[in-house]
Design an enzyme around this catalytic site. Structure first.
Site, PDB file in Angstrom:
ATOM      1  N   TYR A 109       0.862  -1.175   0.000  1.00 25.47           N
ATOM      2  CA  TYR A 109       0.000   0.000   0.000  1.00 25.47           C
ATOM      3  C   TYR A 109       0.906   1.234   0.000  1.00 25.47           C
ATOM      4  CZ  TYR A 109      -3.229   3.598   1.522  1.00 25.47           C
ATOM      5  OH  TYR A 109      -3.975   4.751   1.594  1.00 25.47           O
ATOM      6  N   GLU A 197      -3.936   7.343  -3.736  1.00 27.37           N
ATOM      7  CA  GLU A 197      -3.862   6.040  -3.065  1.00 27.37           C
ATOM      8  C   GLU A 197      -3.486   4.969  -4.089  1.00 27.37           C
ATOM      9  OE1 GLU A 197      -7.481   4.171  -1.365  1.00 27.37           O
ATOM     10  OE2 GLU A 197      -6.433   4.442   0.531  1.00 27.37           O
TER      11      GLU A 197
END
Ligand code: ADP
Ligand code: MG
Length: 393
Positions: A109, A197
């Site tokens: 991530y 993101e």
């Protein structure tokens, strides 16, 4: 403002960030053509909606033939995809993105977000990629690494290396990670993004080689900066937005749809929040947030009523104005115009205070229309909630 994954990837490509080769398709035929153009023997067909969580909901499919690409695209386009982020109503899929399938070794991530406490861009990374970062934050907060960027000097190489090391990247992947993070930072600054993101950022293998690749990207842009971001505003997909919110922004109104049944027309975001709180405190549920701003003309107030009434759940409207720059007489005139032109069938509870309040109240009283007035926010909210309770029961 949000954009689709395919737009995010096109944007990132321009920043020399590694993304899979792919193309957008609006039909099954087009999807098959894109897959042929990409070549190879494995592709991923991905539904393009603004919400995440598509993988688990069947919106990301690995396929092994052109025929399968076609069938998958056909099934996805025109379907409604329900993910944990869309709500139960789901989102209609208008297009798919077809890309080269990667052989994934590991998923990470990587996020860039403006931390409102430090007022700085913060890079957030985790070795636990591909899953919801919120779950990682709860279950294993130590697996989340953060690095705050000093805006005067920007994101430094040593910070990128610290993040990369923290999530277990090394060797040849290290310079790739540094370059990738710095490009993301540059893109965020250039485009006035509030958040980027990347989930997942992946280590993929190509033969003997390993490299970093961005497999999914989400952007959120600062609406207040859109006036200087032509490239971004051109990416706006109005079909993904609430039509009431789109119409409201055209009238200079700040409208956000909620799921209750008391419509709210208020001036100022702070007072709007307080009004929502007051309604909730009295046991009611607001249907929206609507800020008419300062100096609202009667026409603007009428438009505000029209937008609020487009929501069929609305059973009463609470108008709460504390006029400074605004004028209560203009608000009153706007409400009367709305009653005359829009055939309002729901009760209107009106609380006026501030500039020209006496005039405003007089206009309402002499209109012959059935406004329910209140002296302060608390009683206004109580009245609106009581009315809705009576009509709903
Ligand atoms: P979402 O976050 O909406 O579920 P993603 O784009 O992150 O959608 O895709 C979900 C998962 O599908 C990823 O975590 C990854 O494992 C897999 N995936 C996505 N794109 C590819 C690709 N090009 N090649 C191989 N697997 C992929
Ligand atoms: Mg994802």
């Amino acid at each position: 403002m949000n954009i689709h994954e395919y737009q995010a990837k096109e944007l990132l490509k321009a920043y020399d960030v590694p993304v899979p080769v792919g193309g957008v398709a609006y039909s099954d035929k087009q999807a098959a053509q894109v897959a042929e153009d990409i070549g190879g023997s494995k592709w991923v067909v991905k539904a393009q909606i603004h919400a995440g969580g598509r993988g688990k909901a069947g919106g990301v499919k690995l396929v092994h033939s052109i025929d399968e690409v076609k069938k998958t695209a056909d099934a996805m386009i025109g379907s409604t995809l329900v993910t944990h982020q869309t709500g139960p109503e789901g989102a209609l899929v208008h297009r798919v993105w077809v890309e080269q399938a990667s052989h994934i070794k590991k998923e990470f991530y990587l996020g860039l977000v403006i931390d409102r406490v430090t007022q700085r861009i913060t890079v957030v990374a985790s070795s636990e990629g591909g899953v919801d970062i919120e779950d990682v934050a709860k279950a294993a907060p130590e697996k989340i690494i953060k690095e705050v960027v000093d805006p005067a000097i920007g994101l430094r190489d040593f910070q990128c290396r610290k993040i990369a090391t923290g999530i277990g990247l090394k060797g040849r992947l290290m310079p790739q990670a540094v370059k990738l993070m710095k490009s993301l930072y540059r893109c965020m600054r250039d485009k006035d993004a509030l958040q980027i993101e990347i989930n997942p950022l992946a280590i993929v293998s190509i033969g003997e080689e390993e490299k970093l690749l961005i497999l999914d990207a989400k952007f959120n842009f600062d609406d207040n900066a859109l006036y200087r971001q032509r490239v971004i505003t051109d990416m706006r997909d109005l079909a993904e937005e609430d039509p009431k919110e789109v119409e409201a922004s055209g009238h200079g109104l700040n409208y956000i749809a909620l799921d209750g049944n008391i419509g709210c027309i208020v001036n100022g975001a702070g007072l709007a929040m307080a009004s929502l709180d007051a309604i909730t405190l009295h046991g009611g549920r607001p249907a929206n947030f609507l800020d008419v701003g300062g100096g609202a003309s009667p026409e603007k107030v009428t438009n505000a009523c029209r937008i609020v009434l487009q929501d069929s759940n609305v059973k009463a409207i609470l108008v709460n104005i504390f006029a400074g720059i605004n004028r209560c007489d203009w608000i009153a005139l706007g409400l009367i115009q709305a009653c005359k032109h829009l055939q309002i069938k729901v009760p209107l509870v009106v609380r006026l205070a501030g500039t020209n309040v006496e005039e405003g109240r007089k206009i309402l009283a002499e209109s012959g229309l059935a406004f329910i007035t209140a002296e302060n926010l608390d009683t206004a909210a109580a009245k609106a909630v009581a009315i809705v309770k009576e009509t709903v029961l």
